[in-house]
Design a protein around this motif. Structure first.
Motif, mmCIF file in Angstrom:
data_model
loop_
_atom_site.group_PDB
_atom_site.id
_atom_site.type_symbol
_atom_site.label_atom_id
_atom_site.label_comp_id
_atom_site.label_asym_id
_atom_site.label_seq_id
_atom_site.Cartn_x
_atom_site.Cartn_y
_atom_site.Cartn_z
ATOM 1 N N VAL A 268 0.925 -1.290 -0.116
ATOM 2 C CA VAL A 268 -0.174 0.159 -0.090
ATOM 3 C C VAL A 268 0.767 1.084 0.166
ATOM 4 N N ASN A 269 0.459 2.035 -0.994
ATOM 5 C CA ASN A 269 1.495 3.282 -1.057
ATOM 6 C C ASN A 269 1.008 4.632 -0.052
ATOM 7 N N PRO A 270 1.830 5.070 0.953
ATOM 8 C CA PRO A 270 1.114 5.390 2.234
ATOM 9 C C PRO A 270 1.116 7.298 1.407
ATOM 10 N N LEU A 271 1.703 7.769 0.466
ATOM 11 C CA LEU A 271 1.836 9.060 -0.216
ATOM 12 C C LEU A 271 0.881 8.673 -1.925
ATOM 13 N N PRO A 272 0.239 8.350 -2.005
ATOM 14 C CA PRO A 272 0.025 8.270 -3.901
ATOM 15 C C PRO A 272 0.188 9.580 -4.149
ATOM 16 N N ASP A 273 -0.880 10.839 -3.646
ATOM 17 C CA ASP A 273 -0.357 11.703 -4.329
ATOM 18 C C ASP A 273 0.660 12.866 -3.944
ATOM 19 N N THR A 274 1.832 12.644 -4.039
ATOM 20 C CA THR A 274 2.663 12.952 -3.215
ATOM 21 C C THR A 274 3.785 13.673 -4.601
ATOM 22 N N GLY A 275 3.823 14.495 -5.278
ATOM 23 C CA GLY A 275 4.331 14.991 -6.277
ATOM 24 C C GLY A 275 6.036 15.273 -6.352
ATOM 25 N N THR A 276 6.016 15.476 -6.661
ATOM 26 C CA THR A 276 7.639 15.470 -7.511
ATOM 27 C C THR A 276 8.621 17.327 -6.408
ATOM 28 N N VAL A 277 9.478 17.442 -6.290
ATOM 29 C CA VAL A 277 9.860 18.825 -6.113
ATOM 30 C C VAL A 277 9.823 19.336 -7.483
ATOM 31 N N SER A 278 9.064 20.683 -7.468
ATOM 32 C CA SER A 278 9.405 21.473 -8.402
ATOM 33 C C SER A 278 10.867 22.246 -8.665
ATOM 34 N N ASP A 279 11.176 22.811 -9.638
ATOM 35 C CA ASP A 279 12.540 23.708 -10.772
ATOM 36 C C ASP A 279 12.231 24.154 -9.012
ATOM 37 N N ASP A 280 10.981 25.308 -9.247
ATOM 38 C CA ASP A 280 11.522 26.476 -8.504
ATOM 39 C C ASP A 280 11.929 26.101 -6.825
ATOM 40 N N MET A 281 11.451 25.243 -7.040
ATOM 41 C CA MET A 281 11.592 25.006 -4.810
ATOM 42 C C MET A 281 12.644 24.808 -4.912
ATOM 43 N N LEU A 282 13.187 23.532 -5.700
ATOM 44 C CA LEU A 282 14.593 23.100 -5.618
ATOM 45 C C LEU A 282 15.392 24.656 -5.747
ATOM 46 N N ARG A 283 15.723 25.168 -6.471
ATOM 47 C CA ARG A 283 16.285 26.197 -6.801
ATOM 48 C C ARG A 283 16.290 27.327 -5.599
ATOM 49 N N HIS A 284 15.185 27.280 -5.218
ATOM 50 C CA HIS A 284 14.775 27.855 -3.626
ATOM 51 C C HIS A 284 15.511 27.702 -2.808
ATOM 52 N N TRP A 285 15.512 26.488 -2.590
ATOM 53 C CA TRP A 285 16.267 25.745 -1.426
ATOM 54 C C TRP A 285 17.519 25.645 -1.508
ATOM 55 N N ASN A 286 17.962 25.578 -2.555
ATOM 56 C CA ASN A 286 19.731 25.748 -3.340
ATOM 57 C C ASN A 286 20.466 26.618 -3.488
ATOM 58 N N ALA A 287 19.050 27.994 -3.275
ATOM 59 C CA ALA A 287 19.644 29.313 -3.886
ATOM 60 C C ALA A 287 20.423 29.763 -2.369
ATOM 61 N N ARG A 288 19.581 29.081 -0.846
ATOM 62 C CA ARG A 288 19.872 29.994 0.539
ATOM 63 C C ARG A 288 20.823 28.254 1.056
ATOM 64 N N LEU A 289 21.154 27.469 0.442
ATOM 65 C CA LEU A 289 21.836 26.874 1.228
ATOM 66 C C LEU A 289 23.384 26.094 0.011
ATOM 67 N N ASN A 290 23.400 26.510 -1.077
ATOM 68 C CA ASN A 290 24.370 26.506 -1.688
ATOM 69 C C ASN A 290 24.714 27.699 -2.340
ATOM 70 N N PRO A 291 24.612 28.814 -2.381
ATOM 71 C CA PRO A 291 24.435 29.839 -2.590
ATOM 72 C C PRO A 291 25.346 30.432 -4.101
ATOM 73 N N ASN A 292 26.702 29.509 -3.611
ATOM 74 C CA ASN A 292 28.447 29.383 -4.535
ATOM 75 C C ASN A 292 28.326 28.909 -5.289
ATOM 76 N N GLN A 293 26.594 27.695 -5.409
ATOM 77 C CA GLN A 293 27.103 26.492 -6.680
ATOM 78 C C GLN A 293 26.044 27.058 -7.700
ATOM 79 N N ASN A 294 26.577 26.675 -8.563
ATOM 80 C CA ASN A 294 25.636 26.508 -9.803
ATOM 81 C C ASN A 294 24.394 25.768 -9.881
ATOM 82 N N THR A 295 23.176 25.675 -9.437
ATOM 83 C CA THR A 295 22.744 24.567 -9.103
ATOM 84 C C THR A 295 21.136 24.734 -9.231
ATOM 85 N N ILE A 296 21.100 24.482 -9.600
ATOM 86 C CA ILE A 296 18.912 24.794 -10.241
ATOM 87 C C ILE A 296 19.463 24.503 -9.269
#
Ligand code: SF4
Ligand code: SF4
Length: 296
Positions: A268-296
């Protein structure tokens, strides 16, 4: 010494530097609600059914001694409670719609596969990664595999969730070149809620390794709706600033490709409706945590 192996991936580019062979062991002491490898949690053999490949030929019905399979009315149903994991149906299925997961292999067996790509490791700075499940769950095997790899001159990574005794980390420390160390949820209550275990030992082991000068890449999965909140982000920022010798703090975006596995293995899948992390969300987290890296 043998272990129950989930899979061996050759030519992996995501499990440490360079081109690597990643050995996935079965067995894990955590039960992360978002797990995208549910078949890695149990040490037992398991039967996977790829419904899209099934032509309803009925061969598996004929060979199964326990009447697990039924092919009726253009549908193939499986009663997994009757299965004894003998593997006869998987051997009989010419469509490769049935596969057994969990093969017992020795260190020598695994090393034979690992050493096939030695030239690629040397060329790319790659090597062996031991992963899971939790690779320290089958501790004796993992230790022997890492020691053997080092004797053969390989670069080694251990991809761990950190939930093992201090003695086990002490033992593997000399034969691990880089720890890929998962740190999933920083708030203790939330960690327990989402993984069923406390993060005390996990963070304690991280600090132990850090103060023993281990090379560590901290890997932090971000799961929409579960831990993509400001409190967790600020806690990770504190870690980033305090532990200045970390090799990296890598955000691991959740993807829902594991959903198909829940069906394949009858979970049984406990999270059937959880979506994939968006590029925007990933960009936001990386901008805060890895500001000197050129990551999306
Ligand atoms: S043997 Fe394979 S293709 Fe035939 S019914 Fe069973 S699963 Fe389907
Ligand atoms: S693994 Fe063996 S017992 Fe299980 S379904 Fe296949 S043939 Fe039947």
């Amino acid at each position: 010494m043998k272990a129950v192996i989930l899979d061996i991936h050759r030519s992996s580019m995501e499990d440490g530097p360079g081109i690597r062979t990643t050995v996935f062991l079965k067995g894990c002491p955590m039960q992360c609600i978002w797990c995208h490898n549910p078949e890695s949690i149990s040490m037992d053999k398991e039967l996977a059914f790829f419904e899209e490949r099934c032509t309803l030929c009925g061969e598996c019905v004929d060979v199964c001694p326990n009447e697990v399979h039924r092919v009726q009315h253009d549908a193939h149903t499986i009663d997994r409670t009757l299965c004894r994991m003998c593997g006869k149906c998987a051997d009989a299925c010419v469509q490769d719609a049935l596969r057994m997961t969990g093969e017992e292999l020795s260190v020598a067996d695994v090393m034979e596969t690992v050493m096939k790509d030695l030239a690629y490791y040397e060329e790319s700075g790659g090597g062996l990664t031991v992963s899971g499940g939790e690779p320290l769950y089958q501790f004796g095997f993992t230790l022997e595999l890492l020691r053997t790899a080092k004797k053969n001159g390989l670069h080694t990574c251990l991809d761990t969730g950190g939930l093992a005794t201090r003695e086990k980390f002490e033992a593997v420390l000399p034969c691990v070149d880089l720890f890929l160390y998962d740190y999933k949820v920083t708030e203790p209550d939330k960690h327990k809620d989402l993984t069923k275990v406390s993060n005390d030992l996990i963070f304690g082991n991280f600090e132990f390794l850090y103060h023993r000068d281990a090379r560590i890449e901290l890997r932090c999965p971000i799961i929409p709706g579960l831990n993509n909140d400001e409190v967790h982000l600020k806690n990770l920022l504190r870690i980033r600033r305090h532990y200045t010798e970390l090799e990296a703090l890598t955000i691991m975006p959740y993807h829902n490709t594991g959903n198909a596995k829940y069906e394949r293995y009858g979970y049984v899948n406990p999270l059937p409706d959880t979506g994939t992390v968006s590029d925007d969300m990933l960009r936001h987290w990386n901008a805060r945590l890895n500001p000197n890296q050129n990551t999306i």
